[in-house]
Scaffold this motif. Structure first.
Motif, mmCIF file in Angstrom:
data_model
loop_
_atom_site.group_PDB
_atom_site.id
_atom_site.type_symbol
_atom_site.label_atom_id
_atom_site.label_comp_id
_atom_site.label_asym_id
_atom_site.label_seq_id
_atom_site.Cartn_x
_atom_site.Cartn_y
_atom_site.Cartn_z
ATOM 1 N N ARG A 112 -10.876 2.890 -6.478
ATOM 2 C CA ARG A 112 -11.279 1.611 -5.876
ATOM 3 C C ARG A 112 -12.213 0.855 -6.817
ATOM 4 O O ARG A 112 -12.085 -0.359 -7.008
ATOM 5 C CB ARG A 112 -11.954 1.869 -4.523
ATOM 6 C CG ARG A 112 -12.469 0.632 -3.822
ATOM 7 C CD ARG A 112 -11.334 -0.296 -3.416
ATOM 8 N NE ARG A 112 -11.856 -1.543 -2.851
ATOM 9 C CZ ARG A 112 -12.201 -2.607 -3.590
ATOM 10 N NH1 ARG A 112 -12.063 -2.581 -4.899
ATOM 11 N NH2 ARG A 112 -12.658 -3.693 -3.006
ATOM 12 N N CYS B 53 -10.349 -0.836 -9.680
ATOM 13 C CA CYS B 53 -9.224 -1.688 -9.274
ATOM 14 C C CYS B 53 -8.941 -2.741 -10.343
ATOM 15 O O CYS B 53 -9.840 -3.465 -10.752
ATOM 16 C CB CYS B 53 -9.531 -2.368 -7.935
ATOM 17 S SG CYS B 53 -8.217 -3.486 -7.428
ATOM 18 N N CYS C 266 -7.083 -5.464 -10.177
ATOM 19 C CA CYS C 266 -6.675 -6.810 -9.751
ATOM 20 C C CYS C 266 -7.624 -7.844 -10.361
ATOM 21 O O CYS C 266 -8.734 -7.529 -10.788
ATOM 22 C CB CYS C 266 -6.603 -6.925 -8.229
ATOM 23 S SG CYS C 266 -8.161 -7.316 -7.411
ATOM 24 N N CYS D 294 -11.295 -8.118 -8.928
ATOM 25 C CA CYS D 294 -12.189 -7.008 -9.263
ATOM 26 C C CYS D 294 -12.523 -7.013 -10.747
ATOM 27 O O CYS D 294 -13.644 -6.700 -11.135
ATOM 28 C CB CYS D 294 -11.565 -5.677 -8.854
ATOM 29 S SG CYS D 294 -11.410 -5.480 -7.070
ATOM 30 N N HIS E 124 -8.709 -3.541 0.965
ATOM 31 C CA HIS E 124 -8.317 -4.063 -0.336
ATOM 32 C C HIS E 124 -7.006 -3.428 -0.778
ATOM 33 O O HIS E 124 -6.899 -2.215 -0.836
ATOM 34 C CB HIS E 124 -9.424 -3.786 -1.351
ATOM 35 C CG HIS E 124 -9.309 -4.613 -2.599
ATOM 36 N ND1 HIS E 124 -9.580 -5.955 -2.608
ATOM 37 C CD2 HIS E 124 -8.944 -4.291 -3.858
ATOM 38 C CE1 HIS E 124 -9.391 -6.427 -3.836
ATOM 39 N NE2 HIS E 124 -9.003 -5.431 -4.614
HETATM 40 ZN ZN LIG Z 1 -9.175 -5.363 -6.672
#
Ligand SMILES: [Zn+2]
Length: 103
Positions: free
Chosen positions: A34, A37, A39, A42, A79
């Motif tokens: 997490r 991450c 993405c 993030c 998320h």
């Molecule tokens: Zn993310």
């Protein structure tokens, strides 16, 4: 090309185990995944210096979807934007786990 063969989630230990076709296996904590991450949101937050992303240590993986070249992981904090490419997953290891703050 190294191919991901098997993904298994251990809900009790909160780990994700990846088995690759070169016989390499990794066990990664949900909280580490997490925190890492990949993405855009993030990545932006980490670049801005928010390295911990305020990840709750009890965050858990609720779903893993194969995406061909990677896996999309959904977390218990809601998320699910992160698609983790295989090449990125291979670079993650226990030694990269977020440092624990002394109590
Ligand atoms: Zn993310």
């Amino acid at each position: 090309m190294i191919v991901l063969q098997r993904v298994s989630v251990d809900g009790r230990a909160r780990t994700l185990t990846l088995e690759w076709d070169d016989a390499y296996a990794q066990t990664l904590a949900h909280a580490l995944l997490r925190a890492q991450c990949p993405c855009a949101a993030c990545r932006r937050a980490r670049l801005a210096g928010d390295r911990t992303l305020h990840v709750p240590q009890d965050v858990a993986i609720v779903d893993v979807q194969p995406m061909g070249y990677g896996v999309q992981i959904a977390f218990s904090d809601g998320h699910a934007q992160g698609i983790y490419p295989w090449t990125f997953l291979r670079t993650l290891d226990a030694k990269n786990a977020p440092e624990k703050r002394p109590a």
